[in-house]
Motif scaffolding. Structure first.
Motif, mmCIF file in Angstrom:
data_model
loop_
_atom_site.group_PDB
_atom_site.id
_atom_site.type_symbol
_atom_site.label_atom_id
_atom_site.label_comp_id
_atom_site.label_asym_id
_atom_site.label_seq_id
_atom_site.Cartn_x
_atom_site.Cartn_y
_atom_site.Cartn_z
ATOM 1 N N ASN A 49 0.875 -1.167 0.000
ATOM 2 C CA ASN A 49 0.000 0.000 0.000
ATOM 3 C C ASN A 49 0.917 1.222 0.000
ATOM 4 N N PRO A 50 1.002 1.976 -1.082
ATOM 5 C CA PRO A 50 0.025 2.155 -2.149
ATOM 6 C C PRO A 50 0.361 1.524 -3.508
ATOM 7 N N THR A 51 1.541 1.005 -3.770
ATOM 8 C CA THR A 51 1.906 0.707 -5.174
ATOM 9 C C THR A 51 1.376 -0.632 -5.685
ATOM 10 N N GLY A 52 0.993 -1.540 -4.766
ATOM 11 C CA GLY A 52 0.575 -2.880 -5.186
ATOM 12 C C GLY A 52 1.756 -3.788 -5.507
ATOM 13 N N VAL A 53 2.977 -3.260 -5.412
ATOM 14 C CA VAL A 53 4.174 -4.023 -5.783
ATOM 15 C C VAL A 53 4.694 -4.814 -4.579
ATOM 16 N N GLU A 97 -7.999 -3.443 -17.495
ATOM 17 C CA GLU A 97 -8.574 -3.222 -18.838
ATOM 18 C C GLU A 97 -8.927 -1.757 -19.044
ATOM 19 N N ALA A 98 -9.592 -1.193 -18.027
ATOM 20 C CA ALA A 98 -10.046 0.199 -18.149
ATOM 21 C C ALA A 98 -8.843 1.130 -18.277
ATOM 22 N N LEU A 99 -7.792 0.887 -17.521
ATOM 23 C CA LEU A 99 -6.609 1.759 -17.601
ATOM 24 C C LEU A 99 -5.969 1.656 -18.978
ATOM 25 N N GLY A 121 -3.677 -7.844 -3.583
ATOM 26 C CA GLY A 121 -3.987 -6.633 -2.820
ATOM 27 C C GLY A 121 -5.100 -5.808 -3.435
ATOM 28 N N PHE A 122 -5.068 -4.496 -3.177
ATOM 29 C CA PHE A 122 -6.194 -3.611 -3.511
ATOM 30 C C PHE A 122 -5.870 -2.515 -4.533
ATOM 31 N N PHE A 123 -4.588 -2.299 -4.844
ATOM 32 C CA PHE A 123 -4.235 -1.003 -5.441
ATOM 33 C C PHE A 123 -3.498 -1.047 -6.777
ATOM 34 N N PHE A 124 -3.795 -0.022 -7.596
ATOM 35 C CA PHE A 124 -2.973 0.347 -8.757
ATOM 36 C C PHE A 124 -2.333 1.691 -8.435
ATOM 37 N N LEU A 154 -5.112 4.219 -6.923
ATOM 38 C CA LEU A 154 -6.478 3.799 -7.220
ATOM 39 C C LEU A 154 -6.756 2.511 -6.455
ATOM 40 N N SER A 155 -7.952 2.397 -5.898
ATOM 41 C CA SER A 155 -8.314 1.177 -5.186
ATOM 42 C C SER A 155 -9.478 0.512 -5.906
ATOM 43 N N PHE A 156 -9.350 -0.805 -6.151
ATOM 44 C CA PHE A 156 -10.439 -1.504 -6.841
ATOM 45 C C PHE A 156 -11.220 -2.405 -5.886
ATOM 46 N N SER A 157 -10.937 -2.334 -4.580
ATOM 47 C CA SER A 157 -11.488 -3.351 -3.681
ATOM 48 C C SER A 157 -12.979 -3.207 -3.438
#
Ligand SMILES: Cc1ncc(COP(=O)(O)O)c(C=O)c1O
Length: 340
Positions: free
Chosen positions: A116-120, A251-253, A269-272, A314-317
């Protein structure tokens, strides 16, 4: 949850105990379950190595209280979780990046999986390096791992603590592992845990007494029963649901941003984490985006040094897949209007 709560209240002795004060270290059944959970992840430990906390957030505060004095240095990833930065700053810490040449930091703070935050996630080499660094500098390495159960593809890498106990006994480990049920079961339960040397756990439990005596008894009793077969039965369905949301956001990005920004697709996780052209200030763009009905967290909120003004999380959760597509469409519109 309804079933286990009913079982507890149908059993007078269990109900009495679930509504009483309990040990500061936490409920014994739940700590035993967590020993099994950790063993599956390569960490052999005893209940004496586990402290149950009111979420990982409390663990951050307890460990800072124990190890950080004003003007001490804490090494953090860049960017990192703002809730940790707040705690370290509240204890008077100076913050520096992981690669800073500091002889004696009081703490090193890192998230190993789907940060959190990078998703990496940290690579195996980075994990081994951090554990070695903590031993070399004789300091404490916090491994904050709230998103561990939310792996959508690929193989899990060994945790920092499992690398540490592979080379030293748990009593000599420099890593304190933080887990939580907030992302796998429910955040409102407010139950997390720390795994580390028994001596450190004992001291943290004393500090915990000064904060709140103990974590919530009823939530611990419910989790002890709920986790008879571990976390995995709960993790699988949410992995399916979140994987779909992650796909939708990826896909949207691709469709909306193309090559106008940079991001990588998180394995869990939750984030882009979106990096926009240097001239874009995502804090200023937020007002614009909010008018179009979409929000995000500007990257600057995650920085210990004020860098990353052109980034955002961005969070997709929590959004339904269709709303994710629409949200990214609106974000791209905000970006276009803001950039022009
Ligand atoms: C990296 C990280 N650590 C800790 C927390 C706090 O978790 P808890 O709900 O267990 O206090 C969060 C919550 O978002 C988080 O992302």
């Amino acid at each position: 949850m309804r079933d286990v709560l009913r079982d507890i209240f149908d059993d007078t002795a269990a109900a009495r105990s679930a509504l009483q004060y309990g040990p500061s270290e936490g409920d014994m059944l739940l700590r035993q379950r967590l020993c099994s959970h950790m063993a599956l992840r390569g960490v052999r430990c005893e209940p004496a190595n586990i402290l149950l906390t009111s979420g990982a957030q409390q663990a951050l505060n307890l460990v800072s209280e124990a190890f950080v004095d004003p003007d001490d240095t804490v090494l953090v990833q860049s960017p990192t979780y703002p809730g940790a930065l707040q705690v370290f700053l509240a204890h008077g810490a100076r913050l520096a990046g992981l690669d800073a040449r500091t002889a004696a930091p009081s703490l090193i703070y890192a998230m190993s999986n789907f940060q959190n935050p990078t998703g990496v996630s940290l690579s195996l080499g980075q994990r081994q390096h951090l554990v070695a660094l903590a031993h070399q500098l004789d300091t404490v390495l916090i491994e904050d791992d709230p998103y561990e159960a939310l792996l959508y593809d690929g193989e899990a890498l060994p945790s920092l603590l499992s690398i540490d106990v592979g080379e030293h006994s748990i009593e000599d480990a420099r890593t304190l592992y933080f887990g939580t049920f907030s992302k796998s079961i429910a955040p409102g339960l407010r139950i997390g845990w720390v795994v580390g040397p028994a001596l450190v756990v004992e001291k943290l439990a004393l500090l915990k007494q000064t904060e709140d005596l103990q974590a919530n008894s009823l939530a611990q009793a419910a989790l002890g029963r709920l986790l008879a077969h571990g976390v995995e039965p709960f993790a699988r369905p949410i992995q399916v649901a979140y994987r779909e949301r992650r796909e939708r956001m990826a896909e949207a990005l691709r469709g909306e941003f193309g090559n106008r920004g940079a991001w990588s697709v998180p394995q869990g996780g939750f984030f882009f984490w979106l990096t926009l052209p240097m001239e874009i200030d995502t804090a200023a763009m937020l007002r614009h985006a909010a008018q179009l009905g979409v929000t995000y967290v500007p990257g600057i909120a995650f920085s210990h040094s004020g860098s990353g003004a052109n980034t955002l999380r961005l969070s997709f959760s929590s959004a339904q897949p269709d709303r994710i597509s629409e949200g990214v469409r609106r974000l791209a519109k905000a970006f276009d209007e803001h950039a022009s």
